[in-house]
Every structure is written in structure tokens, then in C-alpha cells.
Design a protein around this motif. Structure first.
Motif, PDB file in Angstrom:
ATOM      1  N   GLU A 583       0.830  -1.204   0.000  1.00  0.00           N
ATOM      2  CA  GLU A 583       0.000   0.000   0.000  1.00  0.00           C
ATOM      3  C   GLU A 583       0.872   1.265   0.000  1.00  0.00           C
ATOM      4  OE1 GLU A 583      -3.310   2.301   2.835  1.00  0.00           O
ATOM      5  OE2 GLU A 583      -2.705   0.230   3.308  1.00  0.00           O
ATOM      6  N   ALA A 584       1.947   1.266   0.793  1.00  0.00           N
ATOM      7  CA  ALA A 584       2.849   2.420   0.838  1.00  0.00           C
ATOM      8  C   ALA A 584       3.491   2.668  -0.530  1.00  0.00           C
ATOM      9  CB  ALA A 584       3.931   2.202   1.892  1.00  0.00           C
ATOM     10  N   THR A 585       3.837   1.586  -1.231  1.00  0.00           N
ATOM     11  CA  THR A 585       4.439   1.713  -2.560  1.00  0.00           C
ATOM     12  C   THR A 585       3.466   2.382  -3.527  1.00  0.00           C
ATOM     13  OG1 THR A 585       5.739  -0.289  -2.156  1.00  0.00           O
ATOM     14  CG2 THR A 585       5.538   0.461  -4.443  1.00  0.00           C
ATOM     15  N   GLU A 586       2.201   1.951  -3.475  1.00  0.00           N
ATOM     16  CA  GLU A 586       1.208   2.547  -4.374  1.00  0.00           C
ATOM     17  C   GLU A 586       0.958   4.015  -4.035  1.00  0.00           C
ATOM     18  OE1 GLU A 586       0.104   1.208  -7.106  1.00  0.00           O
ATOM     19  OE2 GLU A 586       1.412  -0.496  -6.603  1.00  0.00           O
ATOM     20  N   LEU A 587       0.987   4.360  -2.755  1.00  0.00           N
ATOM     21  CA  LEU A 587       0.816   5.760  -2.366  1.00  0.00           C
ATOM     22  C   LEU A 587       1.937   6.639  -2.931  1.00  0.00           C
ATOM     23  CD1 LEU A 587      -0.327   5.411   1.375  1.00  0.00           C
ATOM     24  CD2 LEU A 587      -1.668   6.374  -0.511  1.00  0.00           C
ATOM     25  N   VAL A 588       3.160   6.134  -2.890  1.00  0.00           N
ATOM     26  CA  VAL A 588       4.287   6.886  -3.449  1.00  0.00           C
ATOM     27  C   VAL A 588       4.104   7.065  -4.951  1.00  0.00           C
ATOM     28  CG1 VAL A 588       6.774   6.900  -3.865  1.00  0.00           C
ATOM     29  CG2 VAL A 588       5.883   6.156  -1.648  1.00  0.00           C
ATOM     30  N   ARG A 589       3.681   6.005  -5.630  1.00  0.00           N
ATOM     31  CA  ARG A 589       3.478   6.099  -7.090  1.00  0.00           C
ATOM     32  C   ARG A 589       2.411   7.118  -7.439  1.00  0.00           C
ATOM     33  NH1 ARG A 589       3.992  -0.388  -7.786  1.00  0.00           N
ATOM     34  NH2 ARG A 589       6.214  -0.438  -8.368  1.00  0.00           N
ATOM     35  N   GLU A 590       1.384   7.210  -6.598  1.00  0.00           N
ATOM     36  CA  GLU A 590       0.326   8.190  -6.847  1.00  0.00           C
ATOM     37  C   GLU A 590       0.812   9.608  -6.601  1.00  0.00           C
ATOM     38  OE1 GLU A 590      -2.964   7.189  -4.390  1.00  0.00           O
ATOM     39  OE2 GLU A 590      -3.239   5.179  -5.278  1.00  0.00           O
ATOM     40  N   ARG A 591       1.533   9.813  -5.506  1.00  0.00           N
ATOM     41  CA  ARG A 591       1.937  11.166  -5.105  1.00  0.00           C
ATOM     42  C   ARG A 591       3.199  11.633  -5.811  1.00  0.00           C
ATOM     43  NH1 ARG A 591       1.743  11.021   1.374  1.00  0.00           N
ATOM     44  NH2 ARG A 591       2.575  13.141   1.064  1.00  0.00           N
ATOM     45  N   ARG A 592       4.083  10.710  -6.147  1.00  0.00           N
ATOM     46  CA  ARG A 592       5.348  11.080  -6.812  1.00  0.00           C
ATOM     47  C   ARG A 592       5.606  10.143  -7.991  1.00  0.00           C
ATOM     48  NH1 ARG A 592       9.434  13.748  -4.172  1.00  0.00           N
ATOM     49  NH2 ARG A 592      10.421  13.594  -6.233  1.00  0.00           N
ATOM     50  N   PRO A 593       4.846  10.296  -9.069  1.00  0.00           N
ATOM     51  CA  PRO A 593       5.028   9.401 -10.219  1.00  0.00           C
ATOM     52  C   PRO A 593       6.391   9.542 -10.885  1.00  0.00           C
ATOM     53  CG  PRO A 593       3.532  11.216 -10.748  1.00  0.00           C
ATOM     54  CD  PRO A 593       3.747  11.251  -9.268  1.00  0.00           C
ATOM     55  N   ASP A 594       7.124  10.590 -10.548  1.00  0.00           N
ATOM     56  CA  ASP A 594       8.454  10.790 -11.130  1.00  0.00           C
ATOM     57  C   ASP A 594       9.510   9.884 -10.503  1.00  0.00           C
ATOM     58  OD1 ASP A 594       7.837  12.528  -8.814  1.00  0.00           O
ATOM     59  OD2 ASP A 594       9.932  13.133  -8.979  1.00  0.00           O
ATOM     60  N   LEU A 595       9.206   9.293  -9.354  1.00  0.00           N
ATOM     61  CA  LEU A 595      10.202   8.480  -8.649  1.00  0.00           C
ATOM     62  C   LEU A 595      10.185   7.038  -9.136  1.00  0.00           C
ATOM     63  CD1 LEU A 595       9.711   9.713  -4.955  1.00  0.00           C
ATOM     64  CD2 LEU A 595      11.607  10.262  -6.499  1.00  0.00           C
ATOM     65  N   LYS A 596      11.388   6.447  -9.223  1.00  0.00           N
ATOM     66  CA  LYS A 596      11.516   5.023  -9.508  1.00  0.00           C
ATOM     67  C   LYS A 596      11.381   4.262  -8.197  1.00  0.00           C
ATOM     68  CE  LYS A 596      14.628   5.654 -13.457  1.00  0.00           C
ATOM     69  NZ  LYS A 596      15.975   5.354 -14.027  1.00  0.00           N
ATOM     70  N   ILE A 597      10.421   3.345  -8.126  1.00  0.00           N
ATOM     71  CA  ILE A 597      10.163   2.646  -6.870  1.00  0.00           C
ATOM     72  C   ILE A 597       9.723   1.220  -7.142  1.00  0.00           C
ATOM     73  CG2 ILE A 597       7.764   3.503  -6.769  1.00  0.00           C
ATOM     74  CD1 ILE A 597       8.113   3.591  -3.681  1.00  0.00           C
ATOM     75  N   GLU A 598      10.125   0.330  -6.265  1.00  0.00           N
ATOM     76  CA  GLU A 598       9.719  -1.067  -6.357  1.00  0.00           C
ATOM     77  C   GLU A 598       9.385  -1.570  -4.958  1.00  0.00           C
ATOM     78  OE1 GLU A 598       8.273  -3.767  -8.146  1.00  0.00           O
ATOM     79  OE2 GLU A 598       9.789  -3.026  -9.565  1.00  0.00           O
ATOM     80  N   GLY A 599       8.282  -2.326  -4.850  1.00  0.00           N
ATOM     81  CA  GLY A 599       7.924  -2.903  -3.573  1.00  0.00           C
ATOM     82  C   GLY A 599       6.608  -3.642  -3.631  1.00  0.00           C
ATOM     83  N   PRO A 600       6.458  -4.589  -2.740  1.00  0.00           N
ATOM     84  CA  PRO A 600       7.450  -5.075  -1.778  1.00  0.00           C
ATOM     85  C   PRO A 600       8.579  -5.836  -2.468  1.00  0.00           C
ATOM     86  CG  PRO A 600       5.440  -6.392  -1.662  1.00  0.00           C
ATOM     87  CD  PRO A 600       5.148  -5.280  -2.610  1.00  0.00           C
ATOM     88  N   ILE A 601       9.761  -5.777  -1.866  1.00  0.00           N
ATOM     89  CA  ILE A 601      10.929  -6.428  -2.442  1.00  0.00           C
ATOM     90  C   ILE A 601      11.880  -6.814  -1.310  1.00  0.00           C
ATOM     91  CG2 ILE A 601      12.120  -4.215  -2.820  1.00  0.00           C
ATOM     92  CD1 ILE A 601      13.383  -5.428  -5.347  1.00  0.00           C
ATOM     93  N   GLN A 602      12.514  -7.974  -1.473  1.00  0.00           N
ATOM     94  CA  GLN A 602      13.491  -8.413  -0.482  1.00  0.00           C
ATOM     95  C   GLN A 602      14.832  -7.722  -0.707  1.00  0.00           C
ATOM     96  OE1 GLN A 602      12.227 -12.331  -1.808  1.00  0.00           O
ATOM     97  NE2 GLN A 602      12.540 -13.064   0.309  1.00  0.00           N
ATOM     98  N   TYR A 603      15.634  -7.663   0.359  1.00  0.00           N
ATOM     99  CA  TYR A 603      16.896  -6.920   0.298  1.00  0.00           C
ATOM    100  C   TYR A 603      17.800  -7.442  -0.809  1.00  0.00           C
ATOM    101  CZ  TYR A 603      20.929  -4.262   1.961  1.00  0.00           C
ATOM    102  OH  TYR A 603      21.993  -3.387   2.052  1.00  0.00           O
TER     103      TYR A 603
END
Length: 710
Positions: A583-603
Motif C-alpha cells: 500500500e505504501a508503494t502505491e501511495l508513493v506512485r500516486e503522489r510522486r510518479p516521477d520516482l523510480k520505486i519497487e515494492g514489496p521487495i526483499q533486500y
């Protein structure tokens, strides 16, 4: 493209080690692998290379650094000619050049070399190496006209011999002539000419160097005291009142060993800071009795007292012949040298002219250089509440010598001065304030009572609260008297950041205050968040931490590629903990679509390309994440400490984010370098437009506080 830089001169005594050190600093900012080559050497190991190796953590095999010694070179030139000498040195240079992106070449020193036309030899070697040249001209004790003439002649000489002259440096010139010389050369040479004034602290020997040169016995003193620079010599013969008036800051007192009055008097003056001295040198092989030495040790702990068997006059002859040297044992001189170089050399322009191939990696050393350069580019004032702490004072000295920021130190002013004097530290024009006696205390109490009125805080109660150094420092930041604050070397995290929560508070666009660590690994810098503040953030808070961390990473030169960490990668797992991260990952994608983000993901999938190709082959973050967001404090704190201890990483932080103005916390085990880096980060945060909010009407420092600025 220039791949090597050759620093040379025209005669001995030019102090070019300042330039060589400064150029090395520039190269390591841009290039991961820098080699060093000294064509000719008097003795191995060479003291400057040993300094470079220690300071820049060079892994180069010392056997490859040196071409040959002067005796061998002279014999080879006499028997087989200059061409054979040059050919041999070129072959040995290329052994280094093959393994490094750029090579710093340290030219011959023109001192007892027995080599004919040494300038031409340096020019030819530079040409054969394909190196650009920075000639250095010494101007110590020379009139401005001579410095101008010698600099122009040096340029013509190297240019006429076919060298690619990057820039000229006129070094060790008289301070009163510096501006005039710079103005004259600017219009008379086709390349930049940097004019660096003479700095007495660089040519002054340390007390340790004096003890070694005179084979003196160390009667009292510690390593910190022995590292002090002897800026002057004062010879004791007069009665005590007259003698005390002759003392100068940083002087070495030289007196017969039977003058206990002068020994005690000079150390008492040092203890009072009027003035701080480098130490005492006793002649005639005598020393005061044990009772006097015990008193001396209590008066000025750590201040060195040396003893030599000789008389005062021959001892004086030896002292005046000594000159300080940059080496691995004098790190404080290195900081002074770099501060001088960075102040008087246009480092950005020179680095551009060098055109060394930029590294595609951000190494820990490059990251540290970048921090200091960013902070220096727009100097800010940082308040350090722990002004009597030894590590803070050592860090303050580095920050001031390098010109990184302006400082305010809090605590009893006399104690700060005495501690600094005992450590041989010059605090320059730092502002020193005692919150307990400051005239700001009344107005700060009123301000704090206003902030906490809803909690029932009265002005009377606030008057006691604001005498605490952390509350006082935080109020200085809030009121615009300082741009940021760093504390925590002897205070808990709560004691450091609680005042910021109460007074400075969060930025309008931040849900919470969070933190990151810059994890400096062997080959890269990663950003970990949040490992210090929020125990169990919900999805919205976790998204806020991710966005804040991305902004912080970008602010400090780390391209943000965000990995939202979990025990599951992609859609392979489920459960409340995984769902929170998703859910946090999707919130970031909505609020900051310019950022590269992946999640959930293992280390492992976040940082290891081979694992990423198996688990998330289509992701543009997996395998190359730079910002790693942990789902909770337990996971984050343990992971950063495990990586720090097991991988030997340097952890810089925690760096707080989300506050209206920057306040940062130190680990109570922080090293001096950690403190320097954290202060630099704080100064850079204060440069950010988001921090540049109009401060409340603020009182000016009182007359007594202005008087305590040194």
C-alpha cells in the motif's frame, strides 16, 4: 583528455606539497582510482606519498610509486645519457598508468639533486608522460615584483618546452601582496594563475618534530599536545612579570631548566588562555623538581614539557633551522593546507581544466568530498551545543580550517577556551556562548513559554529549560541566529531531538519526522530509512518516509531508486506486514510518479543484479536500488548495524528529515570524521530552499557574546 597531472616547480622551497595535496583532493572527488608517481626520490618511503596513502586510503603498491632515487638517476644520466634516463622513467610511469584512471605526478624537488637543468627534465618527463603541468613558484620573503617576474618566466619556460600548462601557482607569497600579485598575473598570463599566501602554521614545526630533531626528552605531555604547532619561540631570561608579557599565541617557551617560576608562569598563562602556548623546552639538561612538575601537569594537562642537555644559544640555532613538514603524522597541517588551497584556488575551474574521466560510481570518499564541497559553496552557521567535548572541538578545528561552515559552540566559555588550549586547538572566530549567562536567555524563555503554553509552561519554568544547551541551540536555529544544529556526542537521541519536535516542528508537506543513514560501502553509497525514529510506521507514514528519503538522497548526489523492503518480493507473499509495504508503494506512485520505486521487495533482490534478474527481471529498480526503506524500526536499526559491523561500512547519520529547519543527532560513539560529515550535511540541509523560511523576529547576540567571538 588529460589523464595525468604533473605538479612541478622551478626551485626548492616553493611549498608545493600544498598544491600536490590539493590536486589529489580534487582528483579523488571525481575519479575512483587515482595513482601516484614520483619519478625521482631521495628516500623511501616518501613522506608526501605516505600522507596521501593514509589520507586517501590508497591501495597502490608503494614499489610502483617511485621511478628511482636521485643517486641512481645521476649515475644513469652520466653513463648512458638523458634519453636513457627518461626512457626508463617513462616505462616505470606506464606501469602505474595502466592500472589507474588518472595519475598525479610529483615532480623533482630541486634539492641536492646533482641533476643538470632540472626544469627541462621535468618538462620533458611531463611531455613523455602525456601529462598536463601545474608549475609552482615560491614567493616566500620575496617582493611582489620578483614573484610576478618569476611566475611569468616559469610559464614561458614550461610553455616554451612544449608543455600543456594547466595553471600557474604562486605560493607562499606575503599576505599583504597577495591581492596585488593576483590582479597583475590575471591580465598577463593566458592560463589561470592562483596566488596562495604564506601560512605560518604550515612552516611551523610541531612540538613532536622539535623533540625528534633535538633528541629531547618528553618530561610531560600527551600526543595531542605534541601535535601542536610551534608558531614562535620565546626565550625566558627576564623576571616573571616581564616574561609573561612577551608570550605569544602558539609559542614554544625556551628556558633554562632551573627557572621553575617561568615554567609554572607560562603554563598558568596557558591554562587561562592568555595566551595558549605550544609547550615548554628546558635547556641545560635540568628539570624542576617533582612537586613543580606535578603542579605543572595539573595546571595544563597534556601540554608538553621537553628537556635537552644543550645550552640555550645552540638550541636556538637548531630551532630556527627547523621547518614544519606535511606528513602522515601531521593531519592537522594537512587540513590547514587543504583549507588554504580551497580558499585561494578556483577548484571548480581547475577540476574542469584537468578533465579527468568521471567515475560512474559514487564511492564513499567521493561522497565525503562532495559533502564538504557542497557545504563550503554556501557557508552556513551550525551550532554545536556540546562545546566542551573533546571530539566536538577536534571536529570544529577541521571544519574551520577547511572553511566548511561557521560555528557557534555552547557551554561555559572559559571551559571551552581552556579545553581548546589544552588540545592545542585554535577556534578562530567561532562564536562562544554560555546559555546560563547569555543575555538571550530571557527572550528565549519567553519564546519557549509561548510555544509550550498549551502544556502549562510558564516563563519562569521556561527560564530553567532554555539554559539546557540543546534547548538553547534549538532556539538559536528557530530564531535565525544559526542555520542548523548538531548534538548527541554525549547526549541521548531523545535529549537532542525532543527540543526540535517542540520548537521547530515538521514541515507543512511532511506527515512525520524521519531519518536516514548514508551507508558508505566499499563501492557505493546507499540510503537507509528509517532506522532511528519511527518504531512502526503505517502505510501512509511509510510512504512519507520513502518520499522524504528520495529527496534527501537526491540532495546529496545519490540518484534515488527506491526499494520498499519486505520479507516478500512482488506478489509472492501476503499478510498484514507485506500489505502495508504494498500500500505504501502505491501511495508513493500516486503522489510522486516521477520516482523510480519497487515494492514489496526483499533486500537481496533490491541490491544484487543476479537475484533481481530471477525475481523481478522487468524492474528498473531491482538489483540497483539506492534508497532502501525498511518496514519498521526494529528491522532498519538492526540491518544498518549489521551492515556497518559486518561489511565495514561507514554509517553517516542519522540525518533527520521532515523538520522545518535542520537538527541532526550524533551517535555517542561518533568519531571526529563522523561529526565533520554530519555538520556538513546539516549545513547543506540549511542551504535548501525548503529550509529558507522567514525566521521569527530574533534578538541579536548581546555585547558580551560578541566579545566572546574569537
Amino acid at each position: 583528455m588529460t589523464r595525468s597531472v604533473y605538479v612541478t616547480g622551478i626551485d626548492r622551497g616553493d611549498g608545493r606539497q600544498v598544491v600536490e595535496l590539493g590536486v589529489m583532493e580534487l582528483l579523488t572527488r571525481q575519479v575512483d582510482r587515482v595513482g601516484v608517481f614520483r619519478p625521482l626520490v631521495h628516500h623511501q618511503p616518501d613522506r608526501l606519498f605516505e600522507l596521501l596513502r593514509a589520507r586517501y586510503r590508497l591501495s597502490q603498491d608503494p614499489a610502483t610509486v617511485y621511478g628511482m632515487d636521485y643517486h641512481e638517476a645521476s649515475a644513469l644520466q652520466a653513463e648512458r645519457g638523458t634519453d636513457e634516463l627518461v626512457s626508463t622513467l617513462v616505462d616505470r610511469f606506464h606501469v602505474v598508468a595502466r592500472d589507474y584512471d588518472v595519475v598525479l605526478v610529483l615532480g623533482t624537488d630541486f634539492a641536492d639533486t646533482q641533476l643538470p637543468d632540472e626544469l627541462s627534465l621535468n618538462a620533458r618527463l611531463a611531455n613523455e608522460f602525456g601529462a598536463s603541468v601545474i608549475p609552482v613558484v615560491g614567493g616566500r620573503k620575496q617582493p611582489a615584483e620578483s614573484v610576478l617576474a618569476e611566475t611569468r618566466n616559469a610559464f614561458r619556460a614550461y610553455d616554451g618546452l612544449g608543455c600543456d600548462v594547466l595553471a600557474m601557482v604562486a605560493n607562499r607569497v606575503a599576505r599583504e601582496d597577495r591581492d596585488e600579485i593576483a590582479q597583475q598575473l590575471d591580465s598577463r598570463l593566458p592560463v589561470p594563475c592562483y596566488v596562495v599566501p604564506d601560512e605560518p602554521a604550515l612552516s611551523a614545526p610541531t612540538v613532536s618534530q622539535i623533540a625528534q630533531a633535538l633528541d629531547a626528552k618528553v618530561v610531560l605531555g600527551d600526543d595531542s599536545g605534541l601535535a601542536r604547532d610551534a608558531l614562535d619561540f620565546v626565550f625566558g631570561g627576564a623576571m616573571l612579570p616581564k616574561f609573561l608579557s612577551a608570550l605569544t599565541p602558539g609559542c614554544l617557551v625556551v628556558t633554562p631548566g632551573d627557572r621553575a617560576d617561568l615554567v609554572v608562569g607560562s603554563l598558568a598563562a596557558h591554562s587561562a588562555g592568555t595566551p595558549p602556548i605550544a609547550g615548554v623546552l628546558l635547556t641545560l639538561g635540568e628539570a624542576p623538581g617533582d612537586d613543580v612538575l606535578t603542579l605543572a601537569a595539573r595546571l595544563a594537562p597534556g601540554t608538553p614539557v621537553l628537556s635537552v642537555p644543550g645550552m640555550s644559544f645552540p638550541t636556538a640555532e637548531q630551532l630556527f633551522a627547523l621547518e614544519g613538514k606535511l606528513n602522515a603524522a601531521t593531519p592537522r597541517k594537512a587540513e590547514t593546507a587543504l583549507g588554504l588551497f580551497e580558499r585561494y584556488v578556483d577548484t571548480g575551474d581547475l577540476l574542469g581544466r584537468v578533465s579527468a574521466p568521471s567515475s560512474d560510481r559514487l564511492t564513499p570518499m567521493m561522497f565525503e568530498h562532495q559533502l564538504l564541497e557542497q557545504a563550503r559553496s554556501d557557508k552556513r552557521r551550525v551550532v554545536l551545543p556540546e562545546g566542551t567535548e573533546e571530539r566536538i572541538l577536534h571536529a570544529a578545528e577541521v571544519l574551520l580550517r577547511r572553511g566548511i561552515c561557521d560555528l557557534t559552540l555552547l557551554g561555559p566559555v572559559d571551559q571551552i577556551r581552556k579545553k581548546a588550549a589544552d588540545l592545542g586547538i585554535d577556534l578562530g572566530d567561532s562564536q562562544l556562548i554560555d546559555p546560563a549567562t547569555s543575555e538571550l536567555r530571557d527572550s528565549f524563555a519567553e519564546r519557549y513559554a509561548g510555544f509550550r503554553a498549551h502544556k502549562g509552561v510558564t516563563v519562569e519554568l521556561a527560564y530553567d529549560v532554555v539554559s539546557d544547551v540543546n534547548y538553547f541551540g534549538t532556539l538559536m536555529v528557530q530564531e535565525g541566529l544559526a542555520d542548523g544544529m548538531v548534538s548527541g556526542s554525549v547526549h541521548s537521541t531523545a535529549a537532542t531531538i525532543r527540543p526540535a519536535f517542540e520548537i521547530i516542528k515538521t514541515k507543512p508537506d511532511a506527515d512525520i519526522v524521519s531519518s536516514v543513514f548514508f551507508m558508505c560501502l566499499a563501492d557505493r553509497v546507499l540510503v537507509y530509512g528509517d532506522c532511528a525514529v519511527n518504531p512502526d510506521p503505517d502505510a501512509r507514514q511509510l510512504a512519507d518516509i520513502a518520499m522524504q528519503s528520495a529527496t534527501t538522497a537526491e540532495r546529496f548526489g545519490v540518484e534515488p531508486r527506491i526499494a520498499m523492503l519486505s520479507y516478500s518480493t512482488g506478489t509472492s507473499g501476503s499478510g498484514a506486514d507485506v500489505d502495508k509495504v504494498r500500500e505504501a508503494t502505491e501511495l508513493v506512485r500516486e503522489r510522486r510518479p516521477d520516482l523510480k520505486i519497487e515494492g514489496p521487495i526483499q533486500y537481496d533482490a533490491a541490491v544484487e543484479p543476479t537475484v533481481a534478474r530471477t525475481k523481478l527481471p522487468e524492474s528498473d529498480v531491482a538489483g540497483q536500488a539506492t534508497v532502501l526503506i525498511f518496514p519498521d524500526l526494529n528491522t532498519g536499526n538492526n540491518t544498518y548495524k549489521a551492515v556497518q559491523r559486518s561489511a565495514g561500512a561507514i554509517a553517516v547519520g542519522p540525518v533527520l528529515q521532515g523538520l522545518r529547519k535542520p537538527v541532526n543527532d550524533l551517535s555517542r560513539g561518533a568519531l571526529v570524521s563522523d561529526i565533520v560529515n554530519t555538520v556538513a550535511i546539516t549545513a547543506i540541509q540549511a542551504q535548501s530552499p525548503s529550509q529558507s523560511q522567514s525566521p521569527s523576529p530574533s534578538p541579536s547576540p548581546s555585547p558580551s557574546e560578541k566579545a566572546s567571538q574569537r
